[in-house]
Scaffold this active site. Sequence first.
Site, PDB file in Angstrom:
ATOM      1  N   SER B 169       0.849  -1.189   0.000  1.00 41.17           N
ATOM      2  CA  SER B 169       0.000   0.000   0.000  1.00 41.17           C
ATOM      3  C   SER B 169       0.890   1.248   0.000  1.00 41.17           C
ATOM      4  O   SER B 169       1.856   1.308  -0.764  1.00 41.17           O
ATOM      5  CB  SER B 169      -0.904  -0.081   1.228  1.00 41.17           C
ATOM      6  N   ASP B 419      -8.151  -5.656  -6.322  1.00 43.87           N
ATOM      7  CA  ASP B 419      -7.800  -4.498  -5.492  1.00 43.87           C
ATOM      8  C   ASP B 419      -8.040  -3.187  -6.231  1.00 43.87           C
ATOM      9  O   ASP B 419      -7.437  -2.932  -7.266  1.00 43.87           O
ATOM     10  CB  ASP B 419      -6.326  -4.612  -5.107  1.00 43.87           C
ATOM     11  N   HIS B 444      -6.088  -6.460  -1.815  1.00 40.83           N
ATOM     12  CA  HIS B 444      -5.003  -5.528  -1.460  1.00 40.83           C
ATOM     13  C   HIS B 444      -3.811  -6.270  -0.828  1.00 40.83           C
ATOM     14  O   HIS B 444      -3.943  -6.897   0.209  1.00 40.83           O
ATOM     15  CB  HIS B 444      -5.580  -4.486  -0.493  1.00 40.83           C
TER      16      HIS B 444
END
Lengths: 485, 485
Positions: B169, B419, B444
């Site tokens: 991320s 994602d 994710h």
Amino acid sequence: MTALFGFALVLSCSAHVFALKSHLFRQRVPGPADTDVDYKTYYFDQKIDHFGFLENGTFKQRYLVADKHWHKEGNPILFYTGNEGDITWFCNNTGFMWDVAEELGAMLVFAEHRYYGESMPFGAESYSDAKHLNYLSSEQALADFAVLIRYLKESPATNRSAVIAIGGSYGGMLAAWFRMKYPHVVAGALAASAPIWQFPGMVDCGVFYRIVTDDFSRGGKNCDANIRVSWKAIDKLSSTDEGLQWLSREFSLCAPLTKGFDLKSWLQETWVNLAMVDYPYKANFLQPLPAWPIKVVCENLRFSPEVPEQELLSGVAKAAKVYYNYTGEASCLNISQSATGNLGMMGWFYQACTEMVMPMCTDGVKDMFEPQEWNFQAFSDECFSMFGVRPRADWAAVMYGGKAIASHSNIIFSNGGLDPWSGGGVLQSPSESLVAVWIPEGAHHLDLRYNNEYDPKSVLDARQQEVAIIKQWIKQWAAHTQREL
Amino acid sequence: MTALFGFALVLSCSAHVFALKSHLFRQRVPGPADTDVDYKTYYFDQKIDHFGFLENGTFKQRYLVADKHWHKEGNPILFYTGNEGDITWFCNNTGFMWDVAEELGAMLVFAEHRYYGESMPFGAESYSDAKHLNYLSSEQALADFAVLIRYLKESPATNRSAVIAIGGSYGGMLAAWFRMKYPHVVAGALAASAPIWQFPGMVDCGVFYRIVTDDFSRGGKNCDANIRVSWKAIDKLSSTDEGLQWLSREFSLCAPLTKGFDLKSWLQETWVNLAMVDYPYKANFLQPLPAWPIKVVCENLRFSPEVPEQELLSGVAKAAKVYYNYTGEASCLNISQSATGNLGMMGWFYQACTEMVMPMCTDGVKDMFEPQEWNFQAFSDECFSMFGVRPRADWAAVMYGGKAIASHSNIIFSNGGLDPWSGGGVLQSPSESLVAVWIPEGAHHLDLRYNNEYDPKSVLDARQQEVAIIKQWIKQWAAHTQREL
């Protein structure tokens, strides 16, 4: 004489340390008709702080543009990464760019470094205290360049142009670092006489002064030997008022000498400057000088080092006058000229006192100077008393990688064999696309100067090689850009 | 429910904008026995400001070290580039590093990002105003990592170790940028689900929500269609007090609803979160959830979108409860849970309001959300009213290169097909050494999680490829280091 010495006087316990920082970076505004370069001057609104958002103010960054030979969309831009001085001076002293502009069909851009010349983040207050000086750093300067180039490339005429960073000395360090940190902005960098390894732990702190000494050793019989013994002779003479008076007369000083230390610092600086500008032709970079000035200087120092002190120092005085009064116009020599009005020096001191920590030392054996060790703590204390900041010895290595630069690409590191700064330079090619160019007869960034009929073949070859590599980068960039669009 | 929504409420005119920023970055401190990871906690004195010298203070940066499998001098270090949250949470949720430590004989280091978890530059004052927040930036965080690694490598046991940056991320963005900006520090970077192109002008602002919609479209019959019509139904019901009461009951809200907007923002966030954590097995990342939670959610939304509003919204309420009350332990759902105590969210808002400007938009046609354009000015105004700073829309591109990253090397960009953040990710390999890894069934950064028996083959393959490439980098580093020493 420049501002620096004024500081050296103030910083009595290690004038040395500061003196060293200054040689590379002396600035001088050119006299009229130094060259016939033709450019337009612009100002760009730069953020004062690229790395924080509290300070959202802007300042006017000056930059110069010459587009006489830039006729075609997408043609390259040669971008001078301005160093610690008035950008017009660098513009006038980077003849290489003017010489190659037509061949490359290139636009020339000379960008002024923040806190120098006219590019003052807080106007007249810029140097007032540590708070106002807080945005003077190489990182902020590189960000300025990146933001400016983004702006210059907003036009369809330039948005595919390859930008080549070019700089000499600290400007060369910036050019190299610019390519390392912003390879998406510049296709390559010509880093001329850029001592990117003159930082703690990277090279022997004595190498700089050894190279200066070698230059004088080659300059003439007994030349370095006589300088080596001159320091004690000055000490001896300056121990009496009569001696000080004699020295003041002999060196034609404008103001009478009060202590020998001042004379020694000034002379040390003089020899270093001569090593930097030992060009093969009559030139006016730091001072108006004859061709191969060290040879001319050394003609005054051919006697045996055994001569009496006064005879020795008479020779030294004549030698110094080659540097300070070659034109014969100086009625006296001024060793206490102060820093006033010369913000360039002050800026460099601040940079040396923060991230540009460049250790230097002498031993009096392998070099012709008085022994002085590198003393980081003393240096740090002086910085603190002068600016209220302390240098960060390791920061440049953390930020710019020190010797571990092999994963970067497209940088030329050119160095001259006569240039003391070559001691901190990249002399072997770290990889196929990081190319070291060696100019045995070159002083400080000789390759960035105009072509001259007295140029040694080595610098002509160097320039040719540099242009050939730059052409490759331009082609490479075009190929990339094609793919990316 | 998290802190974010509290903010969304405050920022009424574009809760949307902020909501978007938060999905990626929600933090949650793990409950006890989440995993059996074993590490030691250390604190390193970091400079508060790496880029200025006025502020010379330091703070304690927390980092975690696990060296159970690190038995040999020079063995590699896997370095998690902490993102906006408590580092122990990332440590517990990055099973990949724990899974591969033995095979690589690697030391694991998890470094906390400044202004998150315990790493507060000014203690409790860190978030007090723009002045104290001024050192919260990705550049400062990367410099922290570089300085910390320099320190960790001072020992002869580690000074030749290859360091591999790993992050997911925003942490993945940092890992990639770390390799780009400090290739002398890290041999390579695994950037998992790192939307480095989710910046102005790089990707369509609608892609994020389209991917969310696709996930729900695949989740079950009529699932996206019913969500698409739910917004108007909420508007209609919330136009009367009775309707609001009915909604409050139906959604089991802890506090009665006062306007439909709040419910819509909360639901929008819910669907986004589900898309991010649509993992193939029961997991507890943002919330305790069943395997393939979107499928489970969509089981409640299979009816025709033509059903009466209350029937529709009953289904939506059941769907939402899959996310908020899978364990059945919640007595009510709290949509106004505030930001208090969750500095992570506040930090990310600040980052979004400065350099992490990530445009998002919806059109209600290609996605299942209410149409909302990206409005930079409104966003900027909110940032100014909240923090006294304004975002710099182009800065990330200037600093990190945008799409022109081909001259860098040794980065893996992994992305999952489920994602929504993959829309801003690098999906095609930009060069031989910049490798895009695609995990069609991945949400994710699934690849950074522990191996699981229900993992799809694509993520097993991805992890295998990642380890193989990391091994190459380690070898490469050893070869370089050999040459350089």
